[in-house]
Scaffold this motif. Structure first.
Motif, PDB file in Angstrom:
ATOM      1  N   GLU A 199       0.859  -1.163  -0.076  1.00 53.08           N
ATOM      2  CA  GLU A 199      -0.371   0.371  -0.099  1.00 53.08           C
ATOM      3  C   GLU A 199       0.690   1.213   0.125  1.00 53.08           C
ATOM      4  O   GLU A 199       1.525   1.244   0.522  1.00 53.08           O
ATOM      5  CB  GLU A 199      -1.171  -0.163   0.787  1.00 53.08           C
ATOM      6  CG  GLU A 199      -0.548  -0.505   2.198  1.00 53.08           C
ATOM      7  CD  GLU A 199      -1.434   0.231   3.485  1.00 53.08           C
ATOM      8  OE1 GLU A 199      -0.866   0.573   4.681  1.00 53.08           O
ATOM      9  OE2 GLU A 199      -2.299  -0.654   3.807  1.00 53.08           O
ATOM     10  N   ILE A 200       0.723   2.129  -0.711  1.00 56.08           N
ATOM     11  CA  ILE A 200       0.825   2.966  -1.072  1.00 56.08           C
ATOM     12  C   ILE A 200       0.101   4.801  -0.648  1.00 56.08           C
ATOM     13  O   ILE A 200      -0.549   4.460  -1.387  1.00 56.08           O
ATOM     14  CB  ILE A 200       1.722   3.747  -2.584  1.00 56.08           C
ATOM     15  CG1 ILE A 200       2.877   2.507  -2.746  1.00 56.08           C
ATOM     16  CG2 ILE A 200       2.956   5.079  -2.695  1.00 56.08           C
ATOM     17  CD1 ILE A 200       3.595   2.404  -3.721  1.00 56.08           C
ATOM     18  N   ARG A 201       0.663   5.245   0.126  1.00 52.32           N
ATOM     19  CA  ARG A 201       0.038   6.591  -0.285  1.00 52.32           C
ATOM     20  C   ARG A 201       0.463   7.969   0.275  1.00 52.32           C
ATOM     21  O   ARG A 201       1.698   7.646   0.911  1.00 52.32           O
ATOM     22  CB  ARG A 201      -0.517   6.869   1.881  1.00 52.32           C
ATOM     23  CG  ARG A 201      -1.351   5.689   2.269  1.00 52.32           C
ATOM     24  CD  ARG A 201      -2.070   5.625   3.530  1.00 52.32           C
ATOM     25  NE  ARG A 201      -3.850   4.257   3.318  1.00 52.32           N
ATOM     26  CZ  ARG A 201      -3.826   3.357   3.967  1.00 52.32           C
ATOM     27  NH1 ARG A 201      -2.220   2.967   4.590  1.00 52.32           N
ATOM     28  NH2 ARG A 201      -4.693   2.434   4.031  1.00 52.32           N
ATOM     29  N   GLY A 202       0.017   9.076  -0.305  1.00 55.43           N
ATOM     30  CA  GLY A 202       0.789  10.040   0.210  1.00 55.43           C
ATOM     31  C   GLY A 202       0.316  10.987   1.088  1.00 55.43           C
ATOM     32  O   GLY A 202      -0.021  10.920   1.679  1.00 55.43           O
ATOM     33  N   GLY A 203       2.080  11.336   1.732  1.00 57.50           N
ATOM     34  CA  GLY A 203       2.247  12.079   2.469  1.00 57.50           C
ATOM     35  C   GLY A 203       1.800  13.353   2.683  1.00 57.50           C
ATOM     36  O   GLY A 203       1.110  13.968   1.809  1.00 57.50           O
ATOM     37  N   THR A 204       2.751  13.967   3.583  1.00 57.41           N
ATOM     38  CA  THR A 204       3.055  15.547   3.464  1.00 57.41           C
ATOM     39  C   THR A 204       3.385  16.045   2.682  1.00 57.41           C
ATOM     40  O   THR A 204       4.105  15.168   1.496  1.00 57.41           O
ATOM     41  CB  THR A 204       4.212  16.085   4.934  1.00 57.41           C
ATOM     42  OG1 THR A 204       5.591  15.207   4.216  1.00 57.41           O
ATOM     43  CG2 THR A 204       3.825  16.279   5.777  1.00 57.41           C
ATOM     44  N   GLY A 205       2.781  16.883   1.977  1.00 60.90           N
ATOM     45  CA  GLY A 205       2.994  17.428   0.484  1.00 60.90           C
ATOM     46  C   GLY A 205       2.105  17.344  -0.210  1.00 60.90           C
ATOM     47  O   GLY A 205       2.094  18.872  -1.598  1.00 60.90           O
ATOM     48  N   GLY A 206       0.602  17.336  -0.085  1.00 58.04           N
ATOM     49  CA  GLY A 206      -0.256  17.721  -1.192  1.00 58.04           C
ATOM     50  C   GLY A 206      -0.131  16.983  -2.046  1.00 58.04           C
ATOM     51  O   GLY A 206      -0.013  15.862  -2.200  1.00 58.04           O
ATOM     52  N   ASP A 207      -0.719  17.917  -3.321  1.00 65.83           N
ATOM     53  CA  ASP A 207      -0.620  17.384  -4.323  1.00 65.83           C
ATOM     54  C   ASP A 207       0.459  16.505  -5.041  1.00 65.83           C
ATOM     55  O   ASP A 207       0.455  15.313  -5.552  1.00 65.83           O
ATOM     56  CB  ASP A 207      -1.178  18.492  -5.290  1.00 65.83           C
ATOM     57  CG  ASP A 207      -2.749  18.375  -5.477  1.00 65.83           C
ATOM     58  OD1 ASP A 207      -3.443  17.619  -4.959  1.00 65.83           O
ATOM     59  OD2 ASP A 207      -3.083  19.950  -5.843  1.00 65.83           O
ATOM     60  N   GLU A 208       1.936  17.211  -4.852  1.00 67.68           N
ATOM     61  CA  GLU A 208       2.633  16.767  -4.856  1.00 67.68           C
ATOM     62  C   GLU A 208       2.962  15.357  -4.188  1.00 67.68           C
ATOM     63  O   GLU A 208       3.863  14.489  -5.244  1.00 67.68           O
ATOM     64  CB  GLU A 208       4.052  17.750  -4.713  1.00 67.68           C
ATOM     65  CG  GLU A 208       5.562  17.147  -4.785  1.00 67.68           C
ATOM     66  CD  GLU A 208       5.892  16.850  -6.568  1.00 67.68           C
ATOM     67  OE1 GLU A 208       7.384  16.472  -6.257  1.00 67.68           O
ATOM     68  OE2 GLU A 208       4.550  16.280  -6.737  1.00 67.68           O
ATOM     69  N   ALA A 209       2.822  15.310  -3.000  1.00 74.35           N
ATOM     70  CA  ALA A 209       2.699  14.106  -2.902  1.00 74.35           C
ATOM     71  C   ALA A 209       2.075  12.893  -3.510  1.00 74.35           C
ATOM     72  O   ALA A 209       2.639  12.085  -3.206  1.00 74.35           O
ATOM     73  CB  ALA A 209       2.306  13.957  -0.982  1.00 74.35           C
ATOM     74  N   SER A 210       0.731  12.710  -3.763  1.00 73.21           N
ATOM     75  CA  SER A 210       0.108  12.077  -5.107  1.00 73.21           C
ATOM     76  C   SER A 210       0.626  11.321  -6.281  1.00 73.21           C
ATOM     77  O   SER A 210       1.142  10.696  -6.102  1.00 73.21           O
ATOM     78  CB  SER A 210      -1.222  12.202  -4.313  1.00 73.21           C
ATOM     79  OG  SER A 210      -2.276  12.613  -3.563  1.00 73.21           O
TER      80      SER A 210
END
Length: 361
Positions: free
Chosen positions: A118-129
């Protein structure tokens, strides 16, 4: 460790190998699937040790034979061949010793399992995604190169691309034992697509790698599961499926929730979701095992700790740094295209060194 001492240590394992070889042909054992699978795995593990032992004995015998020829033979051609054989066997012996020692250290029993990633975007908003999407692509390319099968379970799109979250299973030989090193926080330093001033930003995504539980690893009562059925959604949140095929399973005793919307068939989605649910319940116990080991090995490289910052991807410098082993390379483009094997090899070497040190072999 002396040669005789090492061989003596293997004698008992040879006897057990022969015993297991007999057991797995017993009809009663074959009828008990849980025991049969467990014994089959033990047979496979012991077979590696037995074969390496035979190679080790062959190398010892070659050394003795070559020494005898050098002491007694007058023919120069024979002496030259014996000298070459002696050099080869002497050089091979320490490598075989190291291999045997590693095989004698108990490995993680989960290493041969498939994996759920599982991969989740963390800190950084859209860029993290967006970065989470880049990591997903990196792992898919790596798995394809290894000949492993990747199947997406569920995902949530990022608003500017990539994924807020993506979960997928990887099937193949020894998958978890290799991918487990990827668990942790991955940090990226680059100029985001949304940045107008050209400034470098730091964002992060978390990766969790779980061993996939098999049916006999954990029993789940049907009465303990609540099943929700809904329409799958695609990009922009619009309905892409007019039939109710997406599945959400809630395990009532633990509160664990999983969902699957990748397949068009409700039955296929439920089967995938059950595999993930079983694995997450199994992993609650497995995490205790990881915690116990990591408390002993303070520098362990595969603790499964999702909060640990493990790697930085610096785009302006084209650099990747793995903080666990101080490993730095400057081939970021190839790395993001799935060329990550060298880094994983270095992590395996570091952990094997720790395992040997802990076992004091």
């Amino acid at each position: 460790m002396a040669d005789n001492s090492l061989l003596k240590r293997l004698d008992g394992l040879v006897s057990r190998f022969e015993e297991v070889a007999t057991l797995i042909t017993d009809p009663e054992v074959i009828a008990d699937m849980k025991r049969f699978v467990k014994l089959n795995k033990e047979y496979h593990d012991l077979e590696k040790i037995v074969n390496t032992r035979l190679a080790y004995i062959a190398a010892l015998n070659s050394i003795e034979e070559a020494k005898t020829i050098l002491e007694t033979e007058q023919d120069q051609e024979m002496r030259e061949m014996a000298r070459e054989e002696l050099d080869q066997s002497v050089n091979r012996l320490p490598l075989l010793e190291e291999e045997i020692k590693l095989l004698l250290v108990p490995a993680d029993p989960q290493d041969n399992k498939n994996a759920i990633v599982e991969i989740r975007g963390g800190t950084g908003g859209d860029e993290a995604s967006i970065f989470a999407g880049d990591l997903y692509r990196m792992y898919v390319k790596y798995c394809e190169n290894k000949g492993w099968k990747v199947a997406m379970t569920s995902y949530t799109d990022g608003t500017s691309g990539g994924f807020k979250e993506v979960i997928f299973t990887v099937s193949g030989e020894g998958v978890y034992g290799i991918l487990k090193y990827e668990s942790g926080v991955h940090r990226v330093q680059r100029i985001p697509q949304t940045e107008t001033q050209g400034r470098v930003h730091t964002s992060a995504a978390t990766v969790a790698v779980l061993p996939e539980a098999e049916e006999f690893d954990v029993e789940i009562k049907e009465s303990d599961i609540r099943t929700d059925i809904f329409c799958a959604s695609g990009h922009g949140g619009q309905s892409v499926n007019t039939t109710y095929s997406a599945i959400r399973l809630v395990h009532l005793p633990t509160g664990i929730t999983v969902q699957c919307q990748d397949e068009k068939s409700q039955l296929k989605n439920k089967a995938k979701a059950m595999i993930e649910l079983r694995s997450r319940i199994y992993n609650m116990e497995y995490q205790k095992y990881l915690d116990e080991i990591s408390s002993k090995r303070k520098t362990m490289v595969s603790t499964g700790d999702r909060s640990a910052k493990i790697r930085t991807y610096n785009y302006p410098q084209g650099r990747i740094t793995d903080h666990r082993i101080n490993y730095t390379i400057y081939n970021l483009s190839a790395f993001m295209d799935g060329d990550i094997q060298d880094c994983i090899d270095q992590l395996i070497i570091a952990e094997n060194a720790e395992r040997l040190k802990e076992a004091e072999l």
